[in-house]
Design an enzyme around this catalytic site. Structure first.
Site, PDB file in Angstrom:
ATOM      1  N   GLY A 250     -10.370 -11.684 -11.765  1.00 36.69           N
ATOM      2  CA  GLY A 250      -9.704 -10.855 -12.258  1.00 36.69           C
ATOM      3  C   GLY A 250      -8.800 -10.851 -13.175  1.00 36.69           C
ATOM      4  O   GLY A 250      -8.445 -10.064 -14.280  1.00 36.69           O
TER       5      GLY A 250
ATOM      6  N   ASP B   1      -2.626  -8.837  -6.893  1.00 33.09           N
ATOM      7  CA  ASP B   1      -2.368  -9.347  -5.839  1.00 33.09           C
ATOM      8  C   ASP B   1      -3.076 -10.587  -5.303  1.00 33.09           C
ATOM      9  O   ASP B   1      -3.678 -10.468  -4.330  1.00 33.09           O
ATOM     10  CB  ASP B   1      -2.005  -8.387  -4.537  1.00 33.09           C
ATOM     11  CG  ASP B   1      -3.546  -7.640  -4.285  1.00 33.09           C
ATOM     12  OD1 ASP B   1      -4.418  -7.757  -5.037  1.00 33.09           O
ATOM     13  OD2 ASP B   1      -3.620  -7.298  -2.988  1.00 33.09           O
TER      14      ASP B   1
ATOM     15  N   HIS C  81       1.126  -1.050  -0.005  1.00 29.31           N
ATOM     16  CA  HIS C  81      -0.059   0.016   0.137  1.00 29.31           C
ATOM     17  C   HIS C  81       0.576   1.246  -0.254  1.00 29.31           C
ATOM     18  O   HIS C  81       0.362   2.310  -0.544  1.00 29.31           O
ATOM     19  CB  HIS C  81      -0.798   0.046   1.149  1.00 29.31           C
ATOM     20  CG  HIS C  81      -1.905  -1.008   1.046  1.00 29.31           C
ATOM     21  ND1 HIS C  81      -2.705  -1.965   1.797  1.00 29.31           N
ATOM     22  CD2 HIS C  81      -2.557  -1.760  -0.130  1.00 29.31           C
ATOM     23  CE1 HIS C  81      -3.610  -2.744   1.480  1.00 29.31           C
ATOM     24  NE2 HIS C  81      -3.375  -2.674   0.256  1.00 29.31           N
TER      25      HIS C  81
END
Length: 295
Positions: free
Chosen positions: A149, A169, A19
């Site tokens: 995804g 991820d 992040h």
């Protein structure tokens, strides 16, 4: 295939790395006026309670994000401070009860004309994500998609404004995820060669994990694209034995972020942030970091 829940790991050292990189990249990409599309391939629930059953069971946040919120935390580098400010914005006072996942971090940094596409397959996390996103009242800016995804992003590349960040991820609990990441990277670069692609991966004693960054590097180099590779190690990866003779599994010791077409400002930001990250999140003397780039 639906066993992994990020709620158990929210706010751990891997999230701090992932992040911090995500925020620094988005801060740069949103400086240009043109619209940006962000595709999050494995979005999770979006928001996590650090005082809830899942996160408190593992306690991983205590050795991750919580270490950056102590009274003795030193002055932080700009990239780490931006990360701390972001997490702090989701909490009241000094108590750290909520951890924002990548969907909510991203949404906080986007402008009105940017788009966010969130992919999630886990049925429980999908319901949580949809409920959390509904509270944003973001309208058509944020789309929650019950899709794989790896495949789902294809229909959005290239995006209308020809600017995109893809965050990938997966949990890598299924060994085939490593090959899917490589296939997705290769396919995405063909569809949209100028996009920014960010891949998180665990550094564990598994050949696929060791090979992934090397193969991504080869892929980027052959495509004539720049790349950036950052890793954070917080402890030894070997099994340990306590005084009673019990074998203790160490948990995730390290992780990495590999970016293709990274923002040119990112390397300098991480060059400052990574040493401090390794120092503050170290769990033993083996803590370290690496940063390399090319192209």
């Amino acid at each position: 295939m639906f066993s992994y829940r990020h709620a158990f790991h929210a706010g751990n050292h891997a999230d701090v790395l992932k992040h911090t990189v995500l925020i620094a990249a988005l801060q740069h990409l949103t400086e240009k006026d043109a619209a940006l599309t962000v595709l999050d391939t494995h979005a999770g629930a979006g928001l996590y309670r650090l005082d809830g059953d899942y996160a408190s069971t593992s306690g991983e946040a205590a050795d991750g994000v919580a270490r950056l919120f102590t009274p003795t935390t030193p002055a932080l580098t700009p990239a780490l401070q931006a990360y701390v400010d972001m997490v702090g914005a989701f909490n009241q006072g000094k108590a750290l009860r909520v951890y924002p996942g990548s969907p909510f971090i991203t949404h906080r940094l986007l402008r009105d004309h940017d788009k966010l596409k969130l992919f999630e397959l886990h049925p429980t996390d999908l319901r949580a994500l949809a409920g959390n996103v509904a509270q944003l009242e973001a309208g058509r800016q944020v789309a929650v998609l019950h899709e794989d995804g790896f495949e789902g992003i294809k229909k959005f590349l290239p995006p209308p404004a020809r600017r995109a960040l893809v965050l990938c991820d997966p949990s890598y609990e299924i060994k085939s995820d490593y090959a899917k990441v490589l296939d997705m990277a290769a396919d995405s670069l063909k569809r949209f060669p100028t996009g920014t692609y960010a891949f998180w991966y665990p550094i564990i004693p598994r050949p696929e994990a060791h090979d992934l960054p090397r193969r991504l590097k080869t892929l980027a180099t052959k495509a004539g694209k720049s790349w950036l590779h950052a890793t954070l190690t917080v402890k030894n990866s070997k099994l340990t034995e306590n005084a009673a003779g019990d074998i203790k599994r160490p948990g995730l010791p390290a992780s990495g972020m590999f970016l293709i077409n990274p923002p040119y400002t990112l390397k300098a930001a991480l060059k400052d942030a990574l040493p401090q990250m390794a120092e503050l999140l170290a769990q033993d003397k083996h803590a370290t970091h690496t940063l390399e780039s090319g192209g």
